[in-house]
Design a protein around this motif. Structure first.
Motif, short mmCIF file in Angstrom:
data_model
loop_
_atom_site.label_atom_id
_atom_site.label_comp_id
_atom_site.label_asym_id
_atom_site.label_seq_id
_atom_site.Cartn_x
_atom_site.Cartn_y
_atom_site.Cartn_z
N ILE A 68 53.93 75.94 63.35
CA ILE A 68 53.31 75.03 62.38
C ILE A 68 53.72 73.59 62.65
O ILE A 68 52.88 72.69 62.73
CB ILE A 68 53.66 75.44 60.93
CG1 ILE A 68 52.96 76.75 60.57
CG2 ILE A 68 53.28 74.35 59.93
CD1 ILE A 68 53.49 77.41 59.30
N LEU A 69 55.03 73.36 62.78
CA LEU A 69 55.49 71.98 62.99
C LEU A 69 55.05 71.46 64.35
O LEU A 69 54.63 70.30 64.47
CB LEU A 69 57.02 71.88 62.83
CG LEU A 69 57.55 70.48 62.56
CD1 LEU A 69 56.96 69.89 61.28
CD2 LEU A 69 59.06 70.50 62.45
N SER A 71 52.35 72.33 65.97
CA SER A 71 50.91 72.05 65.86
C SER A 71 50.64 70.77 65.08
O SER A 71 49.75 69.99 65.43
CB SER A 71 50.19 73.22 65.19
OG SER A 71 50.31 74.38 65.97
N ALA A 72 51.41 70.56 64.02
CA ALA A 72 51.23 69.34 63.22
C ALA A 72 51.55 68.10 64.06
O ALA A 72 50.81 67.11 64.03
CB ALA A 72 52.12 69.40 61.98
N TYR A 73 52.63 68.17 64.82
CA TYR A 73 52.99 67.04 65.68
C TYR A 73 52.00 66.87 66.83
O TYR A 73 51.73 65.74 67.24
CB TYR A 73 54.42 67.18 66.20
CG TYR A 73 55.43 66.57 65.27
CD1 TYR A 73 55.95 65.30 65.51
CD2 TYR A 73 55.87 67.24 64.14
CE1 TYR A 73 56.87 64.72 64.66
CE2 TYR A 73 56.79 66.67 63.27
CZ TYR A 73 57.28 65.42 63.54
OH TYR A 73 58.20 64.85 62.68
#
Length: 154
Positions: A68-69, A71-73
């Motif tokens: 998740i992190l 992908s967000a970055y």
């Protein structure tokens, strides 16, 4: 045993994170030769903790947090047009692992605090006249400090 592994992994993350922050401040880069083994070690610790615990819940949460992190970055990197580096995207994965392994509150706090730290740093640079709006500040140290603060406050 899983709690001891988590503590060792978190301490290791702090050490490697400090090293990466130092490099990013000096060179504006986060080397793969450090990031890749650090990520692999964190993942191995998560797997070992799950094996000792007999439950895969923390492992699944940690892997989801890393994905998740990361992908967000990756989305922020694509949208920022050079404002965020590829090393920051790669650093988001082990940060997501270590934060989510501790729990979702740590994940949310650590992810958000990175931007608070980055904003404070940018304001400090502007307020002291050491830079302008166009000055690039390394975000890796902000990410590491945000993660450590997220682990501390939860």
């Amino acid at each position: 045993m899983p709690d001891a592994l988590m503590i060792v992994a978190q301490l290791g993350f702090c050490g490697v994170g400090a090293w990466l922050a130092h490099i990013d401040i000096r060179e504006h880069r986060l080397p793969n030769r450090i990031l890749a083994p650090a990520t692999a070690c964190l993942l191995a610790a998560c797997v070992a903790a799950a094996a000792f615990d007999g439950s895969a819940a923390a492992l699944v949460r940690a892997v989801a947090g890393g994905a998740i992190l990361g992908s967000a970055y990756l989305a922020l990197w694509a949208a920022s047009r050079g404002g965020l580096g590829g090393g920051d995207v790669k650093l988001a994965v082990p940060i997501g692992l270590v934060l989510a392994w501790d729990g979702w509150p740590a994940f949310v706090a650590g992810a958000a605090l990175a931007f608070v730290v980055g904003g404070a740093w940018a304001i400090g640079v502007l307020a002291t006249g050491r830079g302008t709006r166009d000055t690039h500040i390394p975000f890796g140290p902000c990410m590491v400090l945000g993660a450590v603060l997220g682990l501390c406050v939860t």
